[in-house]
Motif scaffolding. Sequence first.
Motif, PDB file in Angstrom:
ATOM      1  N   LYS A   1      -2.343  12.346   4.801  1.00 49.21           N
ATOM      2  CA  LYS A   1      -2.398  12.332   3.567  1.00 49.21           C
ATOM      3  C   LYS A   1      -1.109  11.838   2.870  1.00 49.21           C
ATOM      4  N   PRO A   2      -0.575  10.992   2.616  1.00 50.06           N
ATOM      5  CA  PRO A   2       0.138   9.897   1.577  1.00 50.06           C
ATOM      6  C   PRO A   2       1.223  11.064   0.893  1.00 50.06           C
ATOM      7  N   PRO A   3       2.381  10.869   1.198  1.00 53.66           N
ATOM      8  CA  PRO A   3       3.668  12.039   0.120  1.00 53.66           C
ATOM      9  C   PRO A   3       3.151  12.342  -1.031  1.00 53.66           C
ATOM     10  N   LEU A   4       3.755  13.569  -1.675  1.00 50.88           N
ATOM     11  CA  LEU A   4       2.808  13.312  -3.089  1.00 50.88           C
ATOM     12  C   LEU A   4       4.474  12.903  -3.790  1.00 50.88           C
ATOM     13  N   CYS A   5       4.793  12.726  -5.196  1.00 49.01           N
ATOM     14  CA  CYS A   5       5.946  12.780  -5.770  1.00 49.01           C
ATOM     15  C   CYS A   5       6.517  14.318  -6.193  1.00 49.01           C
ATOM     16  N   ALA A   6       7.886  13.953  -5.843  1.00 49.04           N
ATOM     17  CA  ALA A   6       8.274  15.391  -5.759  1.00 49.04           C
ATOM     18  C   ALA A   6       8.920  16.213  -7.307  1.00 49.04           C
ATOM     19  N   TYR A   7       8.797  15.393  -7.912  1.00 42.04           N
ATOM     20  CA  TYR A   7       8.491  15.916  -9.392  1.00 42.04           C
ATOM     21  C   TYR A   7       7.742  16.475  -9.841  1.00 42.04           C
ATOM     22  N   CYS A   8       6.206  15.340  -9.517  1.00 39.14           N
ATOM     23  CA  CYS A   8       5.102  16.022 -10.928  1.00 39.14           C
ATOM     24  C   CYS A   8       4.050  16.145  -9.380  1.00 39.14           C
ATOM     25  N   GLY A   9       4.468  15.762  -8.269  1.00 39.35           N
ATOM     26  CA  GLY A   9       3.315  16.380  -6.994  1.00 39.35           C
ATOM     27  C   GLY A   9       1.697  16.242  -7.190  1.00 39.35           C
ATOM     28  N   LYS A  10       1.726  14.622  -8.016  1.00 36.14           N
ATOM     29  CA  LYS A  10      -0.012  13.754  -8.036  1.00 36.14           C
ATOM     30  C   LYS A  10       0.093  12.939  -7.589  1.00 36.14           C
ATOM     31  N   ALA A  11       1.016  12.012  -8.166  1.00 33.50           N
ATOM     32  CA  ALA A  11       1.405  10.594  -7.816  1.00 33.50           C
ATOM     33  C   ALA A  11       1.917  10.705  -6.403  1.00 33.50           C
ATOM     34  N   PRO A  12       1.111   9.198  -5.375  1.00 38.53           N
ATOM     35  CA  PRO A  12       1.616   8.837  -4.555  1.00 38.53           C
ATOM     36  C   PRO A  12       2.985   8.370  -4.766  1.00 38.53           C
ATOM     37  N   ARG A  13       3.712   8.810  -3.842  1.00 29.02           N
ATOM     38  CA  ARG A  13       5.334   8.067  -4.176  1.00 29.02           C
ATOM     39  C   ARG A  13       5.874   6.762  -3.580  1.00 29.02           C
TER      40      ARG A  13
END
Length: 56
Positions: free
Chosen positions: A4-16
């Motif tokens: 899985k692509p890593p997730l945003c460190a703030y919102c955790g939803k969108a791909p970085r």
Amino acid sequence: MSAKPPLCAYCGKAPRAQAWHPFCSKGCADRDLLHWLGESYALPDRSPLDSDEDPV
């Protein structure tokens, strides 16, 4: 099996996005910075207690 692509460190939803790594956008990066500047985030104090103070 694909990773899985890593997730945003703030919102955790969108791909970085690489430009805003580790966040997905400038908005998430700015919101995270505002939390640091507003002292919502803090590092724990690991300084020893003064000998004059009683631990609570």
